[in-house]
Design a protein around this motif. Structure first.
Motif, PDB file in Angstrom:
ATOM      1  N   ASN A 123      34.817  98.703  -7.030  1.00  0.00           N
ATOM      2  CA  ASN A 123      35.704  98.729  -5.873  1.00  0.00           C
ATOM      3  C   ASN A 123      35.368  97.610  -4.900  1.00  0.00           C
ATOM      4  OD1 ASN A 123      37.078 100.879  -6.893  1.00  0.00           O
ATOM      5  ND2 ASN A 123      35.913 102.424  -5.768  1.00  0.00           N
ATOM      6  N   GLN A 124      34.093  97.356  -4.729  1.00  0.00           N
ATOM      7  CA  GLN A 124      33.701  96.244  -3.866  1.00  0.00           C
ATOM      8  C   GLN A 124      34.311  94.940  -4.377  1.00  0.00           C
ATOM      9  OE1 GLN A 124      32.560  98.067  -1.296  1.00  0.00           O
ATOM     10  NE2 GLN A 124      30.864  96.631  -0.965  1.00  0.00           N
ATOM     11  N   ILE A 125      34.324  94.809  -5.690  1.00  0.00           N
ATOM     12  CA  ILE A 125      34.877  93.591  -6.287  1.00  0.00           C
ATOM     13  C   ILE A 125      36.394  93.551  -6.108  1.00  0.00           C
ATOM     14  CG2 ILE A 125      35.272  92.391  -8.479  1.00  0.00           C
ATOM     15  CD1 ILE A 125      32.460  93.392  -9.354  1.00  0.00           C
ATOM     16  N   LEU A 126      37.023  94.693  -6.373  1.00  0.00           N
ATOM     17  CA  LEU A 126      38.486  94.738  -6.228  1.00  0.00           C
ATOM     18  C   LEU A 126      38.905  94.477  -4.780  1.00  0.00           C
ATOM     19  CD1 LEU A 126      39.519  97.770  -8.477  1.00  0.00           C
ATOM     20  CD2 LEU A 126      39.880  95.330  -8.914  1.00  0.00           C
ATOM     21  N   ASP A 127      38.085  94.980  -3.857  1.00  0.00           N
ATOM     22  CA  ASP A 127      38.412  94.781  -2.445  1.00  0.00           C
ATOM     23  C   ASP A 127      37.970  93.406  -1.951  1.00  0.00           C
ATOM     24  OD1 ASP A 127      39.354  97.318  -2.586  1.00  0.00           O
ATOM     25  OD2 ASP A 127      37.681  98.251  -1.517  1.00  0.00           O
ATOM     26  N   LYS A 128      37.481  92.599  -2.879  1.00  0.00           N
ATOM     27  CA  LYS A 128      37.039  91.222  -2.567  1.00  0.00           C
ATOM     28  C   LYS A 128      35.900  91.195  -1.538  1.00  0.00           C
ATOM     29  CE  LYS A 128      40.805  88.823  -4.450  1.00  0.00           C
ATOM     30  NZ  LYS A 128      40.732  87.678  -5.367  1.00  0.00           N
ATOM     31  N   LYS A 129      35.194  92.291  -1.468  1.00  0.00           N
ATOM     32  CA  LYS A 129      34.029  92.268  -0.587  1.00  0.00           C
ATOM     33  C   LYS A 129      32.880  91.542  -1.268  1.00  0.00           C
ATOM     34  CE  LYS A 129      35.393  96.279   2.044  1.00  0.00           C
ATOM     35  NZ  LYS A 129      35.467  97.752   1.998  1.00  0.00           N
ATOM     36  N   TRP A 130      32.828  91.684  -2.576  1.00  0.00           N
ATOM     37  CA  TRP A 130      31.884  90.886  -3.345  1.00  0.00           C
ATOM     38  C   TRP A 130      32.706  89.987  -4.244  1.00  0.00           C
ATOM     39  CZ3 TRP A 130      27.879  95.097  -5.313  1.00  0.00           C
ATOM     40  CH2 TRP A 130      27.199  95.615  -4.191  1.00  0.00           C
ATOM     41  N   ILE A 131      32.471  88.687  -4.171  1.00  0.00           N
ATOM     42  CA  ILE A 131      33.291  87.811  -4.994  1.00  0.00           C
ATOM     43  C   ILE A 131      32.456  87.067  -6.023  1.00  0.00           C
ATOM     44  CG2 ILE A 131      35.044  87.567  -3.218  1.00  0.00           C
ATOM     45  CD1 ILE A 131      33.912  84.869  -2.568  1.00  0.00           C
ATOM     46  N   GLU A 132      33.163  86.474  -6.929  1.00  0.00           N
ATOM     47  CA  GLU A 132      32.525  85.896  -8.108  1.00  0.00           C
ATOM     48  C   GLU A 132      31.454  84.898  -7.722  1.00  0.00           C
ATOM     49  OE1 GLU A 132      35.729  84.485 -10.543  1.00  0.00           O
ATOM     50  OE2 GLU A 132      36.838  86.368 -10.308  1.00  0.00           O
ATOM     51  N   GLY A 133      30.314  85.055  -8.359  1.00  0.00           N
ATOM     52  CA  GLY A 133      29.187  84.192  -8.067  1.00  0.00           C
ATOM     53  C   GLY A 133      28.211  84.785  -7.059  1.00  0.00           C
ATOM     54  N   ASP A 134      28.667  85.808  -6.341  1.00  0.00           N
ATOM     55  CA  ASP A 134      27.774  86.447  -5.366  1.00  0.00           C
ATOM     56  C   ASP A 134      26.549  87.043  -6.064  1.00  0.00           C
ATOM     57  OD1 ASP A 134      29.349  85.882  -3.232  1.00  0.00           O
ATOM     58  OD2 ASP A 134      29.893  87.954  -2.751  1.00  0.00           O
TER      59      ASP A 134
ATOM     60  N   ASN B 102      23.603  88.830 -15.701  1.00  0.00           N
ATOM     61  CA  ASN B 102      22.207  88.843 -15.337  1.00  0.00           C
ATOM     62  C   ASN B 102      21.611  87.461 -15.582  1.00  0.00           C
ATOM     63  OD1 ASN B 102      19.656  89.569 -14.735  1.00  0.00           O
ATOM     64  ND2 ASN B 102      19.262  90.656 -16.656  1.00  0.00           N
ATOM     65  N   ARG B 103      20.997  86.875 -14.534  1.00  0.00           N
ATOM     66  CA  ARG B 103      20.256  85.637 -14.783  1.00  0.00           C
ATOM     67  C   ARG B 103      18.786  85.995 -14.724  1.00  0.00           C
ATOM     68  NH1 ARG B 103      23.903  82.208 -10.695  1.00  0.00           N
ATOM     69  NH2 ARG B 103      25.923  82.820 -11.565  1.00  0.00           N
ATOM     70  N   ARG B 104      18.159  85.851 -15.867  1.00  0.00           N
ATOM     71  CA  ARG B 104      16.814  86.403 -16.008  1.00  0.00           C
ATOM     72  C   ARG B 104      15.858  85.904 -14.948  1.00  0.00           C
ATOM     73  NH1 ARG B 104      14.816  86.691 -22.123  1.00  0.00           N
ATOM     74  NH2 ARG B 104      15.945  84.746 -22.467  1.00  0.00           N
ATOM     75  N   GLY B 105      15.166  86.833 -14.366  1.00  0.00           N
ATOM     76  CA  GLY B 105      14.175  86.483 -13.357  1.00  0.00           C
ATOM     77  C   GLY B 105      14.782  86.210 -11.991  1.00  0.00           C
ATOM     78  N   ILE B 106      16.088  86.154 -11.921  1.00  0.00           N
ATOM     79  CA  ILE B 106      16.717  85.845 -10.640  1.00  0.00           C
ATOM     80  C   ILE B 106      17.435  87.060 -10.068  1.00  0.00           C
ATOM     81  CG2 ILE B 106      18.304  84.314  -9.452  1.00  0.00           C
ATOM     82  CD1 ILE B 106      17.912  82.291 -11.622  1.00  0.00           C
ATOM     83  N   GLY B 107      18.323  87.630 -10.890  1.00  0.00           N
ATOM     84  CA  GLY B 107      19.016  88.819 -10.399  1.00  0.00           C
ATOM     85  C   GLY B 107      20.376  88.951 -11.052  1.00  0.00           C
ATOM     86  N   HIS B 108      21.164  89.867 -10.521  1.00  0.00           N
ATOM     87  CA  HIS B 108      22.511  90.105 -11.043  1.00  0.00           C
ATOM     88  C   HIS B 108      23.538  89.410 -10.157  1.00  0.00           C
ATOM     89  CE1 HIS B 108      20.356  93.415 -13.053  1.00  0.00           C
ATOM     90  NE2 HIS B 108      21.276  93.296 -13.977  1.00  0.00           N
ATOM     91  N   PHE B 109      24.554  88.875 -10.811  1.00  0.00           N
ATOM     92  CA  PHE B 109      25.593  88.158 -10.084  1.00  0.00           C
ATOM     93  C   PHE B 109      26.971  88.652 -10.510  1.00  0.00           C
ATOM     94  CE2 PHE B 109      21.857  85.646  -9.974  1.00  0.00           C
ATOM     95  CZ  PHE B 109      21.902  84.936  -8.782  1.00  0.00           C
ATOM     96  N   VAL B 110      27.900  88.613  -9.589  1.00  0.00           N
ATOM     97  CA  VAL B 110      29.288  88.907  -9.956  1.00  0.00           C
ATOM     98  C   VAL B 110      29.744  87.774 -10.863  1.00  0.00           C
ATOM     99  CG1 VAL B 110      31.625  89.271  -9.121  1.00  0.00           C
ATOM    100  CG2 VAL B 110      29.685  90.010  -7.734  1.00  0.00           C
ATOM    101  N   SER B 111      30.173  88.135 -12.048  1.00  0.00           N
ATOM    102  CA  SER B 111      30.426  87.105 -13.055  1.00  0.00           C
ATOM    103  C   SER B 111      31.770  86.415 -12.861  1.00  0.00           C
ATOM    104  CB  SER B 111      30.356  87.710 -14.448  1.00  0.00           C
ATOM    105  OG  SER B 111      31.414  88.610 -14.615  1.00  0.00           O
ATOM    106  N   GLU B 112      31.873  85.281 -13.458  1.00  0.00           N
ATOM    107  CA  GLU B 112      33.114  84.510 -13.511  1.00  0.00           C
ATOM    108  C   GLU B 112      34.226  85.405 -14.075  1.00  0.00           C
ATOM    109  OE1 GLU B 112      34.362  80.675 -12.481  1.00  0.00           O
ATOM    110  OE2 GLU B 112      32.331  81.540 -12.471  1.00  0.00           O
ATOM    111  N   GLY B 113      35.342  85.492 -13.407  1.00  0.00           N
ATOM    112  CA  GLY B 113      36.456  86.284 -13.944  1.00  0.00           C
ATOM    113  C   GLY B 113      36.286  87.783 -13.763  1.00  0.00           C
ATOM    114  N   ALA B 114      35.313  88.166 -12.944  1.00  0.00           N
ATOM    115  CA  ALA B 114      35.041  89.593 -12.775  1.00  0.00           C
ATOM    116  C   ALA B 114      36.254  90.316 -12.178  1.00  0.00           C
ATOM    117  CB  ALA B 114      33.832  89.794 -11.867  1.00  0.00           C
TER     118      ALA B 114
END
Lengths: 115, 115, 115, 115
Positions: C20-31, C65-77
DNA sequence: GTGGTCTAGACCACT
DNA sequence: GTGGTCTAGACCACA
């Protein structure tokens, strides 16, 4: 560990027992309770039977469940149980007791002597 | 005609009712009792159930059956019932009542006020 | 921090929340998303549970998931989530909703009034 | 006889089915329902599971039990079920549906076209 | 015949 | 580990 009477379902006797623990403040709000399996072993009862006791306690709001973790004495359990049991006592047990007492020719002072 | 509770067998509720009639001297020794069928109709109950109530009454000596005629309140029924019920009352009901009472924070004088 | 309902797994409720955060554009791709531990603390949840939420999001391609860095909203999410949720909505939720609605004697205009 | 979905307990699906029968006036107040064992056979389910469905129905007052005889659609069952289901629908289902709908970019007229 | 309780034991999802 | 559901089958009290 525990003797069960025959004229009442075991799961009810277990849930009554737990209510009494709560009323006697032996288990207080927030306490984690023994798991279903532990109760089953302790009371030499099938896990399903122990489970059913917990479910009846959940229905009256005395116990709540945190998923995958266990059962806990719920917030306000003491008051909830006390209120419910008192209501039952005043509305059912007392009138019935008084009626039997009178019919059998006893008075409250007789009971006092016995107690 | 009569409301039955769920936590006690109907036949027992009927036999208790009859015991109370005897204790209250509404039915006295030698009285002819309603037939099984009459009871069944009056109380909207299966005849087998009414029959079973009579049988338990016969077992405790409160009622006797004269074949082909009917059931009668037996000689000494009043005393028999009174003795039995008193024993039950003193041995089971009173201790249990006192225990509940204490656990719920009442005293006999509270009960006195309620009665 | 968050109330979880009982009739759905917690990890699913978390992943729905993130969708829902993604759909509501509160979290956007690459975040960059909060870490598993942060989520676990914030939502008062076992880290394993938070982890599982991320895994389901990875499975549907919403998170990477970028190893050792964290989770990111993916391209095209955004598109992936929208497409999937729309499919579910049209195929399951709408028909079921309409069925309940009719059975309970409501029409879409009633719903319109309520909304 | 009946297909059960996986994401809901069977006993609940059975009790929902029965509620729907009542809402659709296929079973009306006072009707005797199939026995636990009959349901178990019809729906290819363990008697315990069928039993549990009846118990949940008893809890909400849709069904009552006459001992040794069977289960009956209780007095006022239709209203009780309708009221309860409507409440659930209005308070939970509708808001949730509307929220999803908006989030996914649909309007009620879109839904109308689909229905 | 009916429902009610109980056991034994399995499998599952969740934390 | 936790609870939740389900099956199979037994036994009982009751009508």
């Amino acid at each position: 560990m525990m003797k069960f009477s025959d004229n009442q379902p075991i799961y009810q006797q277990i849930s009554d027992y737990i209510c009494n623990q709560i009323l006697d403040k032996k288990w207080i709000e927030g306490d984690r309770m023994p798991s279903v399996r532990e109760i089953a072993v302790l009371m030499e009862v099938n896990p399903n039977t122990a489970m059913r006791a917990f479910q009846t306690l959940q229905d009256i709001g005395a116990v709540e469940n945190r998923r995958g973790i266990g059962h806990f004495v719920s917030e306000g359990a003491y008051d909830a149980v006390l209120t419910m049991k008192r209501k039952e006592f005043i509305e059912n047990d007392v009138p019935q007791f008084i009626k039997s007492m009178k019919r059998l020719g006893y008075s409250l002072s007789d009971i006092n002597d016995l107690a």
